[in-house]
Design an enzyme around this catalytic site. Structure first.
Site, short mmCIF file in Angstrom:
data_model
loop_
_atom_site.label_atom_id
_atom_site.label_comp_id
_atom_site.label_asym_id
_atom_site.label_seq_id
_atom_site.Cartn_x
_atom_site.Cartn_y
_atom_site.Cartn_z
NE ARG A 1 -6.23 -13.14 -6.75
CZ ARG A 1 -6.69 -11.91 -6.50
NH1 ARG A 1 -7.33 -11.68 -5.38
NH2 ARG A 1 -6.50 -10.93 -7.35
CE LYS B 1 -6.84 -8.28 -10.99
NZ LYS B 1 -6.84 -7.50 -9.73
CE1 TYR C 1 -12.63 -8.33 -5.30
CE2 TYR C 1 -11.29 -10.15 -6.07
CZ TYR C 1 -11.90 -9.47 -5.04
OH TYR C 1 -11.81 -9.93 -3.75
CG HIS D 1 -11.54 -2.58 -9.52
ND1 HIS D 1 -11.75 -1.97 -8.31
CD2 HIS D 1 -11.06 -3.82 -9.24
CE1 HIS D 1 -11.40 -2.80 -7.33
NE2 HIS D 1 -10.99 -3.92 -7.87
CD GLU E 1 -15.33 -4.04 -8.24
OE1 GLU E 1 -15.12 -5.25 -8.20
OE2 GLU E 1 -15.72 -3.46 -9.27
CG ASP F 1 -5.31 -1.17 -4.02
OD1 ASP F 1 -4.96 -0.46 -3.07
OD2 ASP F 1 -6.29 -1.93 -3.99
CB VAL G 1 3.35 -5.65 -4.38
CG1 VAL G 1 2.65 -6.66 -5.27
CG2 VAL G 1 4.87 -5.84 -4.43
CG ASN H 1 -0.69 -8.32 -8.10
OD1 ASN H 1 0.38 -7.83 -7.79
ND2 ASN H 1 -0.79 -9.29 -8.99
N1 LIG Z 1 -2.03 -3.76 -2.57
C1 LIG Z 1 -2.91 -4.73 -2.48
O1 LIG Z 1 -2.73 -5.83 -3.01
C2 LIG Z 1 -4.17 -4.51 -1.68
C3 LIG Z 1 -4.95 -5.60 -1.26
C4 LIG Z 1 -6.08 -5.34 -0.47
C5 LIG Z 1 -6.39 -4.02 -0.11
N2 LIG Z 1 -5.62 -3.00 -0.56
C6 LIG Z 1 -5.86 -1.59 -0.18
O2 LIG Z 1 -5.57 -1.43 1.21
C7 LIG Z 1 -6.28 -0.27 1.67
C8 LIG Z 1 -7.01 -0.59 2.96
O3 LIG Z 1 -8.05 -1.51 2.69
P1 LIG Z 1 -9.02 -2.02 3.86
O4 LIG Z 1 -9.81 -3.14 3.28
O5 LIG Z 1 -8.26 -2.23 5.11
O6 LIG Z 1 -9.97 -0.75 4.04
P2 LIG Z 1 -10.88 -0.44 5.31
O7 LIG Z 1 -11.97 0.46 4.83
O8 LIG Z 1 -11.25 -1.70 6.02
O9 LIG Z 1 -9.91 0.38 6.28
C9 LIG Z 1 -9.40 1.64 5.95
C10 LIG Z 1 -9.12 2.39 7.22
O10 LIG Z 1 -8.52 3.64 6.85
C11 LIG Z 1 -8.97 4.59 7.81
N3 LIG Z 1 -8.73 5.95 7.34
C12 LIG Z 1 -9.41 6.65 6.40
N4 LIG Z 1 -8.87 7.87 6.26
C13 LIG Z 1 -7.82 7.94 7.13
C14 LIG Z 1 -6.88 8.95 7.45
N5 LIG Z 1 -6.90 10.14 6.87
N6 LIG Z 1 -5.95 8.66 8.39
C15 LIG Z 1 -5.91 7.46 8.99
N7 LIG Z 1 -6.79 6.46 8.73
C16 LIG Z 1 -7.73 6.71 7.80
C17 LIG Z 1 -10.44 4.25 7.99
O11 LIG Z 1 -10.98 4.83 9.16
C18 LIG Z 1 -10.39 2.72 8.03
O12 LIG Z 1 -10.28 2.23 9.35
C19 LIG Z 1 -7.18 0.14 0.51
O13 LIG Z 1 -6.58 1.20 -0.19
C20 LIG Z 1 -7.26 -1.10 -0.35
O14 LIG Z 1 -7.56 -0.79 -1.70
C21 LIG Z 1 -4.52 -3.24 -1.34
#
Ligand SMILES: NC(=O)c1ccc[n+]([C@@H]2O[C@H](COP(=O)([O-])OP(=O)(O)OC[C@H]3O[C@@H](n4cnc5c(N)ncnc54)[C@H](O)[C@@H]3O)[C@@H](O)[C@H]2O)c1
Length: 365
Positions: free
Chosen positions: A15, A75, A94, A96, A118, A270, A298, A300
Site C-alpha cells: 500500500r 506502516k 499505523y 502499534h 490505530e 494479528d 495471514v 496482513n
Molecule cells: N489479519 C488481518 O490482516 C486483519 C485485518 C483487519 C483486522 N484484523 C483483526 O480482526 C479482528 C476483528 O477486528 P474488527 O475490526 O472486526 O473488530 P471489532 O471490534 O469491530 O469487532 C470485534 C467483535 O468481536 C466481538 N467479541 C469480543 N469478544 C468476543 C467473544 N468472546 N466471543 C465472540 N465475539 C466476541 C465483539 O463484540 C465485536 O463485535 C481483530 O483482531 C483485528 O485486529 C486482522
C-alpha cells in the site's frame, strides 16, 4: 505545510499512504505534497498520476524526509528510516507502539510528534482508521475461505453457494464487528448458509435486524461455539478484545472435531488469533493443515488488494491529514479530541497512556 509520502519499505507491504485524489485535496488547500518516485507502483498508481494531482515526485527519499513537516505512511517506521527523523516532525501512520520498544525509543530520541492511525479514537469509541482495513479483511476472509474450500487447495470440495438441489456451505463467523459483518455480507452474497456469533447483545440485535433471516445470530458461549465448529465448512475468526490478546475461543479439541477439509480463516491472528491451532502465515504461503483442517492465518490480509486498500485508507485518513496540515498539530488536536487521543509521542515524551503503561521507564523527561 509540506506533506511527504515515502514508499513503504516493509516486506510484503504494497500500500501507499495517499492516493492522487488525496494529494489533490491537500495541494488544493495550499499545501505542498512530496511523493517518493514509485511509491504508488504496487497499488497501480503512477508518478504521472501523482503529478496530475498536484504532487511533486522526488527520487531522493532522504530529501523528502528532510523537507517534510509531516510524513504520512502506512506502516511503522523501520530502522532504515530512523535516521531521517527531525525534532517536531509529524509522523502519521499505523504505529502499534505498545508492542515495539525500538520504534518508540527512536521516535522519542528523534523528537517526533507521532500519531497512530490505530489509536485515533472518536468520542463514541470508534476507530475510524482501523475500520476500512477491517472491511477489506472481512470481505477477503470470505473470498479466501471459498477458494481454500476447493479440493486442490486442501479443502473438502464444497462450493460456497451450492447449486439447485445441493445445499450451500455452512459458514460460521465468530465475532461480528467490522470484519465479521463484511465477511457475512460476502458469504451471504455468495449464497452460503451463514451463522453469526458474538457476545454483544446489542450487536446481535443490530445484525439480526439487518440480515433479515439471510443469516442466523447465535450467542457465542463455549457450547454453542463447539457445536457451530462441528458443522462449519468455513469458520471465520473475527473477534477483538480491545487492548488485549484475543482469547482462544475455539479449542484444539473443537478443531479436531471439525469436518476433514473444512477451512479456518483466523483474521484475528494479528492479535494472537481466536483458534488454539492458529499460527501466523504470509501471503507467500497463506495456509497449513492441522488436524485435517485448512488454516489460513495471514496477518496482513489487506495487502493482497493494495489498490483497494490504498484508496480506502486515503478516504479515511484524508480529513485528519488535511486538518493537521491546515491547523498544525496543536490546534488540530485541540479542536478534535480524536486526533488528541491518537497522539503517541511528542517532544521526546510518551503521550499515549497505553504506550506509557507498556514502557514506564521511557520518555520521562
Ligand atoms: N489479519 C488481518 O490482516 C486483519 C485485518 C483487519 C483486522 N484484523 C483483526 O480482526 C479482528 C476483528 O477486528 P474488527 O475490526 O472486526 O473488530 P471489532 O471490534 O469491530 O469487532 C470485534 C467483535 O468481536 C466481538 N467479541 C469480543 N469478544 C468476543 C467473544 N468472546 N466471543 C465472540 N465475539 C466476541 C465483539 O463484540 C465485536 O463485535 C481483530 O483482531 C483485528 O485486529 C486482522
Amino acid at each position: 505545510m509540506i506533506v511527504g509520502v515515502p514508499r513503504e519499505i516493509k516486506e510484503g507491504e504494497n500500500r501507499v499512504a495517499l492516493n492522487p485524489a488525496g494529494a489533490h485535496i491537500l495541494t488544493g488547500s495550499g499545501h505542498r505534497v512530496l511523493v517518493e518516485a514509485g511509491a504508488g507502483e504496487q497499488s497501480g498508481i503512477s508518478d504521472a498520476e501523482y503529478r496530475a494531482g498536484g504532487a511533486e515526485v522526488l527520487r531522493d527519499v532522504s530529501r523528502l524526509w528532510d523537507l517534510a513537516d509531516m510524513i504520512v505512511k502506512v506502516k511503522e517506521p523501520l530502522p532504515a528510516e530512523f535516521g531521517y527523523f527531525k525534532p517536531g516532525q509529524i509522523l502519521f501512520t499505523y504505529l502499534h507502539l505498545a508492542s515495539s520498544k525500538d520504534v518508540t525509543k527512536a521516535l522519542l530520541k528523534g523528537g517526533v510528534t507521532a500519531i497512530g492511525y490505530e489509536t485515533l479514537e472518536t468520542s463514541d469509541h470508534q476507530l475510524p482508521l482501523l475500520v476500512p482495513m477491517s472491511e477489506v479483511a472481512g470481505k477477503l476472509a470470505a473470498q479466501s475461505g471459498a477458494i481454500h474450500l476447493q479440493k486442490h487447495n486442501g479443502g473438502r470440495g464444497v462450493l460456497l453457494g451450492g447449486v439447485p438441489g445441493v445445499a450451500p456451505a455452512e459458514v460460521v463467523i465468530l465475532g461480528c464487528g467490522a470484519v465479521g459483518l463484511n465477511a457475512a455480507k460476502v458469504a451471504m452474497g455468495m449464497g452460503a448458509h451463514v451463522t453469526i456469533m458474538d457476545i454483544d447483545h446489542s450487536r446481535l440485535k443490530y445484525l439480526d435486524d439487518i440480515v433479515h433471516g439471510n443469516a442466523f445470530t447465535v450467542f457465542a458461549d463455549p457450547l454453542s461455539i463447539a457445536h457451530a465448529a462441528s458443522y462449519a465448512d468455513l469458520l471465520i475468526g473475527a473477534v477483538l478484545r480491545p487492548g488485549a490478546r484475543t482469547p482462544h475461543l475455539v479449542t484444539e479439541a473443537m478443531v479436531k472435531a471439525m469436518k476433514p477439509g473444512s477451512v479456518i480463516v483466523d483474521v484475528a491472528i494479528d492479535q494472537g488469533g481466536c483458534v488454539a491451532t492458529s499460527k501466523p502465515t504470509t501471503h507467500a504461503k497463506p495456509t497449513y493443515i492441522k488436524h485435517e483442517v485448512v488454516h489460513y492465518c495471514v496477518t496482513n490480509i489487506p495487502s493482497a488488494v493494495p489498490r483497494t486498500s490504498t484508496f480506502a485508507l486515503t478516504n479515511a485518513t484524508i480529513s485528519y491529514v488535511r486538518s493537521i496540515a491546515d491547523l498544525g498539530i496543536e490546534e488540530a488536536a485541540g479542536r478534535d479530541p480524536a486526533i488528541a487521543r491518537g497522539l503517541n509521542t511528542q517532544d521526546g515524551k510518551i503521550i499515549h497512556p497505553a504506550v506509557r503503561e507498556a514502557f514506564p521507564a521511557l520518555g520521562r523527561k
